[in-house]
Design a protein around this motif. Structure first.
Motif, PDB file in Angstrom:
ATOM      1  N   GLN A  72       0.808  -1.222   0.000  1.00  0.00           N
ATOM      2  CA  GLN A  72       0.000   0.000   0.000  1.00  0.00           C
ATOM      3  C   GLN A  72       0.844   1.277   0.000  1.00  0.00           C
ATOM      4  O   GLN A  72       0.426   2.307   0.534  1.00  0.00           O
ATOM      5  N   GLU A  74       2.088   4.619  -1.365  1.00  0.00           N
ATOM      6  CA  GLU A  74       1.473   5.616  -2.235  1.00  0.00           C
ATOM      7  C   GLU A  74       2.557   6.382  -2.980  1.00  0.00           C
ATOM      8  O   GLU A  74       3.675   6.535  -2.486  1.00  0.00           O
ATOM      9  N   ARG A 109      -0.667   1.937  -6.194  1.00  0.00           N
ATOM     10  CA  ARG A 109      -0.074   1.473  -4.949  1.00  0.00           C
ATOM     11  C   ARG A 109       1.080   0.544  -5.276  1.00  0.00           C
ATOM     12  O   ARG A 109       1.053  -0.187  -6.267  1.00  0.00           O
TER      13      ARG A 109
END
Length: 149
Positions: A72, A74, A109
């Motif tokens: 995850q 970013e 992601r």
């Protein structure tokens, strides 16, 4: 700035006056596996030592507390991670992005592994930080590297 023909980054330097006295870098512990905010970061080198003037391949691996890969990450300044290192000479900086194309989709992601190429210009101890963004917040994982002559 990347000057032609080498393409190596250069940085402007200045001294900024402070009301306090600086402290010497006393913790020179080599560390390839810090834990920050419940995530495990690992810097995996393709060779045993990093030498001045020789490219060294490395992977940054991020896992959860239970050992699962963390996916995850970013985008942050068009990439999923930055590695920034500060040499013990207080003058030399290393700055790297992962291999691959820029990440331009804000919904993308990444993780759990990112490949890097480390190129050091000076020997000595380097405090290296991995910067990632998770849930809109920058996180910094500190590593300690020794660069061989």
């Amino acid at each position: 700035m990347r000057p032609y023909p080498l393409g190596l980054q250069e940085y402007a330097m200045t001294d900024i006056p402070a009301a306090t006295t600086g402290e010497p870098l006393t913790n020179r512990t080599v560390n390839f596996k810090p834990t920050v905010d419940g995530l495990n970061y690992e810097l995996i080198l393709a060779q045993k030592t990093i030498q001045v003037g020789r490219p060294a391949l490395a992977r940054l691996r991020i896992t959860t507390a239970d050992g699962n890969g963390f996916t995850q990450l970013e985008p942050l300044m068009a990439t999923f991670a930055h590695l920034v290192g500060f040499n013990q000479d207080y003058k030399t900086v290393i700055h790297m992005h992962p291999k691959g194309a820029p990440v331009l989709d804000p919904a993308a992601r990444g993780g759990p592994e990112l490949g890097f190429q480390i190129y050091a210009l000076q020997p000595g101890f380097v405090r290296l930080f991995a910067q990632v963004q998770i849930e809109g917040r920058s996180r910094f994982a500190p590593f300690g590297l020794q660069i061989a002559p």
